[in-house]
Design a protein around this motif. Structure first.
Motif, short mmCIF file in Angstrom:
data_model
loop_
_atom_site.label_atom_id
_atom_site.label_comp_id
_atom_site.label_asym_id
_atom_site.label_seq_id
_atom_site.Cartn_x
_atom_site.Cartn_y
_atom_site.Cartn_z
N CYS A 1 5.00 11.42 -4.00
CA CYS A 1 6.42 11.11 -4.24
C CYS A 1 7.16 10.96 -2.91
O CYS A 1 7.99 10.06 -2.76
CB CYS A 1 7.03 12.21 -5.11
SG CYS A 1 8.70 11.86 -5.68
N LEU A 2 6.87 11.83 -1.96
CA LEU A 2 7.50 11.73 -0.65
C LEU A 2 7.08 10.44 0.06
O LEU A 2 7.90 9.79 0.73
CB LEU A 2 7.16 12.95 0.21
CG LEU A 2 7.73 14.29 -0.27
CD1 LEU A 2 7.21 15.43 0.60
CD2 LEU A 2 9.25 14.27 -0.29
N ASN A 3 5.83 10.04 -0.09
CA ASN A 3 5.37 8.78 0.50
C ASN A 3 6.06 7.59 -0.16
O ASN A 3 6.34 6.58 0.50
CB ASN A 3 3.85 8.65 0.42
CG ASN A 3 3.17 9.19 1.66
OD1 ASN A 3 3.58 8.88 2.78
ND2 ASN A 3 2.14 9.99 1.47
N ALA A 4 6.36 7.68 -1.45
CA ALA A 4 7.10 6.61 -2.13
C ALA A 4 8.52 6.51 -1.56
O ALA A 4 9.04 5.41 -1.33
CB ALA A 4 7.13 6.85 -3.63
N ARG A 5 9.14 7.66 -1.31
CA ARG A 5 10.47 7.65 -0.69
C ARG A 5 10.40 7.09 0.73
O ARG A 5 11.28 6.37 1.18
CB ARG A 5 11.07 9.07 -0.64
CG ARG A 5 11.24 9.83 -1.96
CD ARG A 5 12.17 9.26 -2.98
NE ARG A 5 11.73 8.04 -3.61
CZ ARG A 5 10.79 7.96 -4.59
NH1 ARG A 5 10.17 9.02 -5.03
NH2 ARG A 5 10.47 6.78 -5.11
N LEU A 6 9.32 7.43 1.43
CA LEU A 6 9.11 6.92 2.78
C LEU A 6 9.01 5.39 2.77
O LEU A 6 9.61 4.72 3.62
CB LEU A 6 7.86 7.55 3.41
CG LEU A 6 7.50 7.10 4.82
CD1 LEU A 6 8.65 7.36 5.80
CD2 LEU A 6 6.22 7.81 5.28
N LYS B 1 12.34 12.60 8.82
CA LYS B 1 12.31 13.88 8.09
C LYS B 1 11.23 13.88 7.02
O LYS B 1 10.57 14.91 6.81
CB LYS B 1 13.68 14.15 7.47
CG LYS B 1 14.76 14.46 8.48
CD LYS B 1 16.12 14.60 7.82
CE LYS B 1 17.21 14.83 8.84
NZ LYS B 1 18.54 14.93 8.22
N LEU B 2 11.07 12.76 6.34
CA LEU B 2 10.02 12.67 5.31
C LEU B 2 8.63 12.79 5.93
O LEU B 2 7.76 13.49 5.41
CB LEU B 2 10.16 11.37 4.52
CG LEU B 2 11.38 11.28 3.61
CD1 LEU B 2 11.57 9.85 3.10
CD2 LEU B 2 11.27 12.26 2.45
N ILE B 3 8.43 12.12 7.06
CA ILE B 3 7.14 12.20 7.74
C ILE B 3 6.86 13.63 8.16
O ILE B 3 5.75 14.15 7.94
CB ILE B 3 7.10 11.24 8.96
CG1 ILE B 3 7.06 9.79 8.48
CG2 ILE B 3 5.91 11.55 9.87
CD1 ILE B 3 7.32 8.75 9.56
N GLU B 4 7.86 14.29 8.73
CA GLU B 4 7.69 15.69 9.14
C GLU B 4 7.32 16.57 7.95
O GLU B 4 6.44 17.43 8.05
CB GLU B 4 8.98 16.22 9.77
CG GLU B 4 9.27 15.65 11.15
CD GLU B 4 10.65 16.04 11.67
OE1 GLU B 4 11.46 16.63 10.89
OE2 GLU B 4 10.94 15.74 12.84
#
Length: 156
Positions: A10-15, A57-60
């Protein structure tokens, strides 16, 4: 800390959304500057930089959760050929981001990952500010006309 794979996905989708927004907004900013709408170009460029910070921030967070950030995927990019279309396309991108962040916040809450939830809520707040600003610009175009709106975007 090993994170839940659904949340990492999900975080990768936001990225992917953030990376697409960066590109879309930088192109729109450069187009505005090319047309001498410097005021508008400056604001859109600042929004692109904010989206860069979101991506960072998402990558971190993905790395903290022992996931692998996927930076080669981009969501759809829509480039407008006129300022009103730019605002329409940017509004579409922000709507998608807000929907995605709300979904991610629900997932983080279900999984009990409060740190990720707080991070996502802070990004969501900025995305909401972005869409509010875009809607104000669209309202101005409707109220005063596109020519008057564009005349205000030129530094003198």
């Amino acid at each position: 800390m090993k994170g839940d794979q659904k949340l990492i996905d999900c975080l990768n989708a936001r990225l992917a959304e953030e990376l697409a927004a960066i590109n879309q907004y930088f192109v729109h900013a450069e187009m505005c500057e090319n047309w001498n709408y410097e005021r508008l170009g400056d604001v859109i460029e600042k929004r692109a930089i904010t989206e860069m910070r979101h991506a960072e921030k998402l990558i971190e967070r993905i790395l903290f959760l022992e996931g692998r950030p996927i930076v080669s995927n981009l969501s759809e990019i829509r480039i407008g050929d006129q300022v009103p279309k730019m605002h329409d396309h940017d509004h579409w991108a922000e709507e998608g981001a807000i929907k995605g962040y709300n979904q991610a916040i629900r997932l983080a809450t279900e999984l009990g990952d409060n740190d990720t939830k707080v991070l996502l809520e802070s990004i969501l707040k900025e995305e909401t500010e972005h869409i509010d600003w875009i809607e104000a610009q669209m309202d101005q175009i409707n109220q005063i006309g596109v020519q008057n709106y564009l005349a205000q975007q030129i530094y003198e």
